[in-house]
Structure formats: structure tokens, C-alpha cells
Scaffold this active site. Structure first.
Site, PDB file in Angstrom:
ATOM      1  CB  VAL A 136      -0.933   0.017   1.217  1.00 46.94           C
ATOM      2  CG1 VAL A 136      -1.871   1.213   1.151  1.00 46.94           C
ATOM      3  CG2 VAL A 136      -1.726  -1.274   1.282  1.00 46.94           C
ATOM      4  CB  VAL A 182      -0.596   7.429  -0.560  1.00 45.57           C
ATOM      5  CG1 VAL A 182      -1.149   8.770  -1.030  1.00 45.57           C
ATOM      6  CG2 VAL A 182      -1.736   6.456  -0.308  1.00 45.57           C
ATOM      7  N   GLY A 190      -6.869  11.303   3.092  1.00 37.28           N
ATOM      8  CA  GLY A 190      -7.760  10.150   3.200  1.00 37.28           C
ATOM      9  C   GLY A 190      -7.672   9.174   2.057  1.00 37.28           C
ATOM     10  CG  LEU A 191      -5.479   8.352  -2.336  1.00 36.07           C
ATOM     11  CD1 LEU A 191      -6.841   8.283  -3.005  1.00 36.07           C
ATOM     12  CD2 LEU A 191      -4.488   9.090  -3.224  1.00 36.07           C
ATOM     13  N   GLY A 192      -5.251   6.898   1.315  1.00 34.63           N
ATOM     14  CA  GLY A 192      -4.847   5.565   1.754  1.00 34.63           C
ATOM     15  C   GLY A 192      -5.985   4.840   2.442  1.00 34.63           C
ATOM     16  CD  GLU A 210       6.736   0.212   9.216  1.00 35.38           C
ATOM     17  OE1 GLU A 210       7.337   0.155  10.310  1.00 35.38           O
ATOM     18  OE2 GLU A 210       7.164  -0.301   8.171  1.00 35.38           O
ATOM     19  N   PRO A 211       4.379  -0.238  13.602  1.00 38.49           N
ATOM     20  CG  PRO A 211       5.920  -1.173  15.086  1.00 38.49           C
ATOM     21  CD  PRO A 211       5.774  -0.712  13.656  1.00 38.49           C
ATOM     22  CE1 TYR A 232      -3.859  -1.002   7.227  1.00 38.33           C
ATOM     23  CE2 TYR A 232      -1.935  -0.403   8.518  1.00 38.33           C
ATOM     24  CZ  TYR A 232      -2.521  -0.678   7.294  1.00 38.33           C
ATOM     25  OH  TYR A 232      -1.779  -0.607   6.151  1.00 38.33           O
TER      26      TYR A 232
END
Length: 256
Positions: free
Chosen positions: A182, A184, A192-194, A218-219, A225
Site C-alpha cells: 500500500v 500513496v 484520506g486516500l490511503g 508499522e507499529p 488500521y
């Protein structure tokens, strides 16, 4: 592989990155195999270690969305999988396509029209390594679902038709899927695209009947997410990978 709405400039790593750098992609000589299972590949004065079973620094996340059960998630992994199978609710699309269209952005599904050199350029901008074009072509052909974003307007941020976002998922088509790569374009981050790509890609997988959807993040972006319905290391399940370790310098004597 991957690497894991958005990218962060600090580490040049995609926020939605499931990418884990693999080892052994190129042949370095000489190659010495040790009883410990460690392979030491020597290139000039550098030694690269490749170790099997390395715990990933990026947490594994699974999409649970809304589970139709009053009992919550079972502590038993098998029961947990059976409980959510067929009951996952696709993520809500928080920002409509029309809204992005006003900004000159268009979502595209499928490989048609995707230019490999542009995709490699995008990977490079977010800190991913460039992929061998032929291998990348095969990888895309074997991808279950992908979504990418192109510019529909000429602007200071992008030229007409330029690739500005990408995400894909591999899958067996029925039981599980994993989201990778993923990315961008930094010029289009923080709008907000991702998030939009992940919502649409996850929705497609859920509506396709796939009950287990995972990724590696990534932490510092796990929270993003989680807002989209993913949970970290469900039931203590941790990801493992065969990946490249930090390079070491050979002793001076070994360089002679």
C-alpha cells in the site's frame, strides 16, 4: 511482498505497509551456510545475514469489522475463525468516489492501464525498493485484487493520468487474503486516500466471501488500521518471516 491513508516521511515507509523485505533475492558470492541455519552472504566488506523464523517488527492485524455475536471473540483460534466466517461486515466507505473525483482522483480496479515503471517510481517515493519489472509483472498477474488511483487532472501535484496510489491483496480466493504494497504519493498524503483504498479493497475481499483478511503494519500506525476494523495480533497469533537482518561490517582481517 508487504509492506503496510498514507505514508510517513520519517522512515519513508507506507503507513498501510504490509511489506517485509525478503532475503536471497540476489545472488551474492561467496555464500557460506552454517549449522545454525544462518546464511552469510558476503558482498565486498559487508555481510548480510538471512535468518529463518525472524519475528516481524510489524504487528500482524486481522480484519474483524463488525462481528454478529454477543459473545465477542472466542479465546480459541478455531472457534474465532468459525465465529466470524460469513459474518464479516464490509467497512463503510467514509469518502465517496465523487468527492475524490472533484479533487481530480479516480479509483481503478484491475491491472489494465497500470504502468510498471510508474508503480516502481511510486514504490521508490515511499521507501519501498524497486522491483524487477518482469517479477513485478508476474506478481500482479498472481494478485487476487488490487486498486490504484490515478490523477484525472493536470495540476502542480500530478500530471494527467499519473499513478498516485496503489494497494493489492493476495489470496487463495476462499479462505484468506493478505494486503500488501500500500503506497500513496507523498504529495497526496493526508487527504484520506490511503484509507479510501483500504476501505474499498477490504470491502471487495469481504464481499467476495473471504473470512480472514490480514496485513502487517508499522507499529506507529496500528491505531489507524484499528479504526478501519482491524485488530492487532488476534488471540496472540504473531507473524513470522524469513527476512534480511541489519548489515554487519566484516572485521578488517576478513577484508584482506
Amino acid at each position: 511482498m508487504a509492506a503496510v491513508g498514507w505514508s510517513v516521511n520519517t522512515a519513508h515507509t507506507s503507513v498501510f505497509s504490509g511489506y517485509a523485505r525478503s532475503c536471497g533475492v540476489k545472488a551474492f558470492l561467496p555464500v557460506n551456510k552454517h549449522a545454525s541455519g544462518t546464511v552469510r552472504r558476503v558482498r565486498g566488506t559487508e555481510v548480510i545475514k538471512c535468518v529463518t523464523g525472524v519475528p516481524l517488527q510489524k504487528p500482524k492485524l486481522s480484519y474483524v469489522g463488525v462481528v454478529h455475536s454477543g459473545d465477542g471473540l472466542s479465546p480459541d483460534k478455531t472457534q474465532w475463525a468459525e465465529q466470524i466466517e460469513g459474518n464479516l461486515v464490509p467497512p463503510r466507505i467514509s469518502k465517496a468516489d465523487d468527492t475524490f473525483a472533484k479533487s481530480g482522483l479516480e479509483f481503478v480496479e484491475g491491472r489494465e492501464g497500470l504502468v510498471l515503471t510508474e508503480l516502481n517510481d511510486l514504490f521508490e517515493k515511499v521507501g519501498f525498493p524497486r522491483r524487477d519489472p518482469e517479477k513485478l509483472k508476474i506478481a500482479l498477474e498472481n494478485t487476487h485484487a488490487l486498486i490504484w488511483v490515478r490523477s484525472t487532472k493536470q495540476s502542480r501535484l500530478a500530471r494527467m493520468g499519473q499513478l498516485v496510489g496503489f494497494a493489492r491483496a493476495t489470496s487463495d480466493g476462499v479462505l484468506s487474503a493478505t494486503i500488501w504494497d500500500v503506497a500513496v504519493n507523498p504529495a497526496w498524503q493526508r487527504n484520506g486516500l490511503g484509507r479510501a483504498m483500504i476501505e474499498r479493497l477490504t470491502r471487495k475481499l469481504v464481499e467476495g466471501g473471504i473470512p480472514t483478511i490480514t496485513l502487517y503494519a508499522e507499529p506507529n500506525v496500528v491505531g489507524l488500521y484499528e479504526k478501519l476494523g482491524f485488530v492487532k495480533d488476534p488471540e496472540g497469533i504473531r507473524g513470522m518471516a524469513f527476512q534480511r537482518q541489519k548489515k554487519e561490517k566484516q572485521p578488517a582481517l576478513a577484508r584482506r
